[in-house]
Motif scaffolding. Structure first.
Motif, PDB file in Angstrom:
ATOM      1  N   ALA A 104      20.123 -29.666 -13.276  1.00  0.00           N
ATOM      2  CA  ALA A 104      21.302 -29.158 -11.979  1.00  0.00           C
ATOM      3  C   ALA A 104      21.990 -29.975 -12.471  1.00  0.00           C
ATOM      4  O   ALA A 104      23.505 -29.457 -13.080  1.00  0.00           O
ATOM      5  CB  ALA A 104      21.217 -29.065 -11.279  1.00  0.00           C
ATOM      6  N   GLU A 105      22.665 -31.510 -12.387  1.00  0.00           N
ATOM      7  CA  GLU A 105      23.659 -31.943 -12.989  1.00  0.00           C
ATOM      8  C   GLU A 105      24.281 -31.790 -14.434  1.00  0.00           C
ATOM      9  O   GLU A 105      25.151 -32.407 -14.797  1.00  0.00           O
ATOM     10  CB  GLU A 105      23.540 -33.751 -12.567  1.00  0.00           C
ATOM     11  CG  GLU A 105      22.425 -34.203 -11.733  1.00  0.00           C
ATOM     12  CD  GLU A 105      21.418 -33.354 -11.383  1.00  0.00           C
ATOM     13  OE1 GLU A 105      20.226 -33.435 -12.319  1.00  0.00           O
ATOM     14  OE2 GLU A 105      20.915 -34.303 -10.228  1.00  0.00           O
ATOM     15  N   THR A 106      23.513 -31.203 -14.968  1.00  0.00           N
ATOM     16  CA  THR A 106      23.843 -31.081 -16.290  1.00  0.00           C
ATOM     17  C   THR A 106      24.743 -29.294 -16.698  1.00  0.00           C
ATOM     18  O   THR A 106      25.181 -29.242 -17.725  1.00  0.00           O
ATOM     19  CB  THR A 106      23.061 -30.951 -17.936  1.00  0.00           C
ATOM     20  OG1 THR A 106      22.122 -32.657 -18.034  1.00  0.00           O
ATOM     21  CG2 THR A 106      23.656 -30.747 -19.393  1.00  0.00           C
TER      22      THR A 106
ATOM     23  N   THR B 289      32.449 -23.301  -7.910  1.00  0.00           N
ATOM     24  CA  THR B 289      33.614 -23.692  -6.887  1.00  0.00           C
ATOM     25  C   THR B 289      35.379 -23.674  -6.539  1.00  0.00           C
ATOM     26  O   THR B 289      35.390 -23.636  -4.945  1.00  0.00           O
ATOM     27  CB  THR B 289      33.915 -25.091  -7.889  1.00  0.00           C
ATOM     28  OG1 THR B 289      32.658 -25.481  -8.109  1.00  0.00           O
ATOM     29  CG2 THR B 289      34.668 -26.208  -6.837  1.00  0.00           C
ATOM     30  N   GLU B 290      35.242 -22.227  -7.175  1.00  0.00           N
ATOM     31  CA  GLU B 290      36.571 -21.658  -6.798  1.00  0.00           C
ATOM     32  C   GLU B 290      36.337 -20.685  -5.600  1.00  0.00           C
ATOM     33  O   GLU B 290      37.213 -20.705  -4.792  1.00  0.00           O
ATOM     34  CB  GLU B 290      36.395 -20.468  -8.095  1.00  0.00           C
ATOM     35  CG  GLU B 290      37.858 -19.628  -7.974  1.00  0.00           C
ATOM     36  CD  GLU B 290      38.308 -18.551  -9.321  1.00  0.00           C
ATOM     37  OE1 GLU B 290      39.265 -18.292  -8.787  1.00  0.00           O
ATOM     38  OE2 GLU B 290      37.210 -18.911  -9.659  1.00  0.00           O
ATOM     39  N   GLN B 291      34.998 -20.342  -5.628  1.00  0.00           N
ATOM     40  CA  GLN B 291      35.231 -19.540  -5.162  1.00  0.00           C
ATOM     41  C   GLN B 291      34.728 -20.063  -2.907  1.00  0.00           C
ATOM     42  O   GLN B 291      35.271 -19.314  -2.373  1.00  0.00           O
ATOM     43  CB  GLN B 291      33.022 -18.989  -4.954  1.00  0.00           C
ATOM     44  CG  GLN B 291      33.360 -18.014  -3.217  1.00  0.00           C
ATOM     45  CD  GLN B 291      32.067 -16.731  -2.748  1.00  0.00           C
ATOM     46  OE1 GLN B 291      32.506 -16.004  -4.333  1.00  0.00           O
ATOM     47  NE2 GLN B 291      30.976 -17.316  -2.770  1.00  0.00           N
ATOM     48  N   ILE B 292      33.525 -21.688  -3.551  1.00  0.00           N
ATOM     49  CA  ILE B 292      34.037 -22.182  -2.166  1.00  0.00           C
ATOM     50  C   ILE B 292      35.489 -22.670  -1.320  1.00  0.00           C
ATOM     51  O   ILE B 292      35.975 -23.037  -0.249  1.00  0.00           O
ATOM     52  CB  ILE B 292      33.845 -23.321  -2.349  1.00  0.00           C
ATOM     53  CG1 ILE B 292      31.959 -23.284  -2.498  1.00  0.00           C
ATOM     54  CG2 ILE B 292      33.146 -24.472  -0.971  1.00  0.00           C
ATOM     55  CD1 ILE B 292      30.596 -24.044  -3.059  1.00  0.00           C
TER      56      ILE B 292
ATOM     57  N   ALA C 294      33.006 -29.359  -3.194  1.00  0.00           N
ATOM     58  CA  ALA C 294      32.833 -28.903  -3.193  1.00  0.00           C
ATOM     59  C   ALA C 294      31.997 -28.797  -4.120  1.00  0.00           C
ATOM     60  O   ALA C 294      30.846 -27.630  -4.138  1.00  0.00           O
ATOM     61  CB  ALA C 294      34.165 -27.808  -3.312  1.00  0.00           C
ATOM     62  N   ARG C 295      32.266 -29.288  -5.105  1.00  0.00           N
ATOM     63  CA  ARG C 295      31.696 -29.648  -6.119  1.00  0.00           C
ATOM     64  C   ARG C 295      29.735 -30.105  -5.654  1.00  0.00           C
ATOM     65  O   ARG C 295      29.433 -29.755  -5.966  1.00  0.00           O
ATOM     66  CB  ARG C 295      32.089 -30.507  -7.904  1.00  0.00           C
ATOM     67  CG  ARG C 295      31.664 -30.724  -8.563  1.00  0.00           C
ATOM     68  CD  ARG C 295      31.730 -31.804  -9.590  1.00  0.00           C
ATOM     69  NE  ARG C 295      31.129 -31.936 -10.780  1.00  0.00           N
ATOM     70  CZ  ARG C 295      30.757 -31.620 -11.932  1.00  0.00           C
ATOM     71  NH1 ARG C 295      31.675 -30.224 -12.258  1.00  0.00           N
ATOM     72  NH2 ARG C 295      30.250 -31.995 -13.016  1.00  0.00           N
ATOM     73  N   ASP C 296      30.242 -31.422  -5.348  1.00  0.00           N
ATOM     74  CA  ASP C 296      28.934 -32.305  -4.633  1.00  0.00           C
ATOM     75  C   ASP C 296      28.193 -30.549  -4.037  1.00  0.00           C
ATOM     76  O   ASP C 296      27.132 -30.264  -3.756  1.00  0.00           O
ATOM     77  CB  ASP C 296      29.287 -32.362  -3.259  1.00  0.00           C
ATOM     78  CG  ASP C 296      29.619 -34.064  -3.944  1.00  0.00           C
ATOM     79  OD1 ASP C 296      29.564 -34.270  -4.975  1.00  0.00           O
ATOM     80  OD2 ASP C 296      29.916 -34.506  -3.122  1.00  0.00           O
ATOM     81  N   ARG C 297      28.956 -29.864  -3.654  1.00  0.00           N
ATOM     82  CA  ARG C 297      27.884 -28.394  -2.565  1.00  0.00           C
ATOM     83  C   ARG C 297      27.386 -28.037  -4.018  1.00  0.00           C
ATOM     84  O   ARG C 297      25.988 -26.832  -3.379  1.00  0.00           O
ATOM     85  CB  ARG C 297      28.676 -27.637  -1.862  1.00  0.00           C
ATOM     86  CG  ARG C 297      28.090 -26.312  -1.067  1.00  0.00           C
ATOM     87  CD  ARG C 297      28.890 -25.460  -0.221  1.00  0.00           C
ATOM     88  NE  ARG C 297      29.636 -25.780   0.726  1.00  0.00           N
ATOM     89  CZ  ARG C 297      29.743 -25.479   1.567  1.00  0.00           C
ATOM     90  NH1 ARG C 297      30.322 -24.527   1.945  1.00  0.00           N
ATOM     91  NH2 ARG C 297      30.701 -26.625   2.661  1.00  0.00           N
ATOM     92  N   VAL C 298      27.747 -26.837  -4.720  1.00  0.00           N
ATOM     93  CA  VAL C 298      27.244 -26.729  -6.362  1.00  0.00           C
ATOM     94  C   VAL C 298      26.406 -27.057  -6.224  1.00  0.00           C
ATOM     95  O   VAL C 298      25.305 -26.730  -6.942  1.00  0.00           O
ATOM     96  CB  VAL C 298      28.848 -25.952  -6.854  1.00  0.00           C
ATOM     97  CG1 VAL C 298      27.991 -25.837  -7.980  1.00  0.00           C
ATOM     98  CG2 VAL C 298      30.215 -25.770  -6.812  1.00  0.00           C
ATOM     99  N   LEU C 299      26.582 -28.153  -6.426  1.00  0.00           N
ATOM    100  CA  LEU C 299      24.928 -29.605  -7.196  1.00  0.00           C
ATOM    101  C   LEU C 299      24.165 -28.766  -6.547  1.00  0.00           C
ATOM    102  O   LEU C 299      22.819 -29.018  -6.789  1.00  0.00           O
ATOM    103  CB  LEU C 299      25.062 -31.228  -7.639  1.00  0.00           C
ATOM    104  CG  LEU C 299      24.422 -31.466  -8.811  1.00  0.00           C
ATOM    105  CD1 LEU C 299      24.667 -30.413  -9.694  1.00  0.00           C
ATOM    106  CD2 LEU C 299      24.727 -32.869  -8.105  1.00  0.00           C
TER     107      LEU C 299
END
Length: 352
Positions: free
Chosen positions: A148-150, A118-121, A132-137
């Motif tokens: 992946a959710e966990t 998330t930090e990079q995004i 950003a978290r949604d993209r990471v997931l």
């Protein structure tokens, strides 16, 4: 749309020298190569041949007070070598990304993996933290991480080696770069996970047109994934060509040695694994002779001068090598050594 005929990345006469107490280390000495969209370029060679230094220099990670860098490396026409540090920070991750050899040491051990991606995004794109978290997931699912959710809230040590490598790939792809550098991406992974990682990189490359530089010493991985290959020795490229050319018609004795060091399932089991005799030269004491000559059983008087990287067959260019032997002599010597040693057995006579 990206023109496949135009290189995404063009490296021209790249030279990297480190000033040390022992002397000047010529880690990369005149490397030129290019990479196109949707292509995998493998850089192979023994440890210390300059593969990783080349990759890290493209990322701007070898800069320092005791480092001298010359040449050019143009990404979409922009030179990475002369780019200032603040510009490189914008390029890294967004346009040019890297998967490091050891994900456990590359990931921050006290931060959850989802937060690190998330930090990079957030650094490169105008998104809020939830977006950003949604993209990471989505990325973690795309690279094949189960649950992946966990796992998005797991620490690196809570994941297996294969999953940590997938996290590194997800991080590298998080801002949709055009070029991915994979530095020994399957080291220390078992063969099943290794195959999964290679399939993942191949699929991502085919889907997105990603250009991939694969840094490895594993010729099995090269045969599986690469389109073209650059063989490095003592900081220089000694042979370059397509993967079919490298395996079907290798032209440099060092390449023969690398191929001969692989056991073959279609031949009797050798009593001892073939190897290249001697040791790589000191990068602080490279002379004007062929750098591989001290280890080469086919050396002759012309090897007193380092030959240029040139096509041995001008009628069929595109497969240059750095060996003074004539093309017919190379093929004859390689046939002599076709018992599995691939040119390492000294012939009765080597002629041009």
């Amino acid at each position: 749309m990206t023109d496949p005929a135009v290189p995404l990345l063009a490296v021209d006469d790249l030279r990297v020298r480190f000033r040390t107490e022992e002397g000047i280390v010529r880690a990369v000495d005149g490397v030129s190569l290019d990479l196109r969209a949707g292509e995998v370029l493998a850089i192979v060679g023994e440890s210390g041949s300059g593969k990783s230094v080349t990759a890290l220099t493209l990322m701007g990670l070898t800069r320092g007070p005791n480092t001298d860098i010359e040449g050019a490396a143009r990404l979409h026409g922009e030179d990475l070598v002369s780019a200032p540090d603040d510009r490189l920070r914008r390029i890294r991750g967004a346009e040019l990304a890297i998967v490091f050899q050891d994900p456990l040491s590359a990931l921050n051990p006290v931060q959850r993996v989802g937060k690190q991606i998330t930090e990079q995004i957030l650094v490169h794109e105008d998104l809020d933290r939830d977006q950003a978290r949604d993209r990471v997931l989505e990325l973690l699912k795309r690279v094949g991480i189960p649950q992946a959710e966990t796992r998005i809230d797991a620490f690196p040590h809570e994941l297996s080696g294969g999953m940590r490598q997938r996290v590194m790939i997800a991080m590298a792809l998080s801002c949709k770069p055009k070029v991915l550098i994979a530095d020994e991406p399957t080291t220390a992974l078992d063969v099943t996970i290794q195959a999964q990682i290679l399939d993942l990189i191949r699929g991502l490359k085919d889907q997105t047109g990603l250009g991939v530089i694969l840094v490895t010493h594993d010729l099995g991985v090269v045969a599986e994934l690469a389109d073209r290959v650059a063989v490095m020795y003592a900081g220089r490229i000694v042979e370059q060509g397509t993967v079919d050319e490298l395996f079907d018609d290798p032209r440099h004795p060092y390449t023969w040695g690398l191929l001969g060091s692989i056991t073959r399932v279609d031949r009797p089991r050798p009593a001892r694994l073939p190897s290249i005799g001697g040791s790589p030269p000191s990068l602080t004491a490279l002379g004007t002779a062929c750098t591989f000559a001290p280890r080469c059983p086919h050396r002759f008087e012309a090897c007193a001068t380092e030959p240029p990287l040139a096509d041995a067959d001008p009628e069929h260019p595109g497969h240059p090598d750095r060996c003074a032997l004539a093309l017919d002599a190379k093929r004859a010597l390689r046939v002599v050594a076709a018992d599995g040693s691939i040119g390492l057995a000294a012939p009765e006579e080597a002629t041009t």
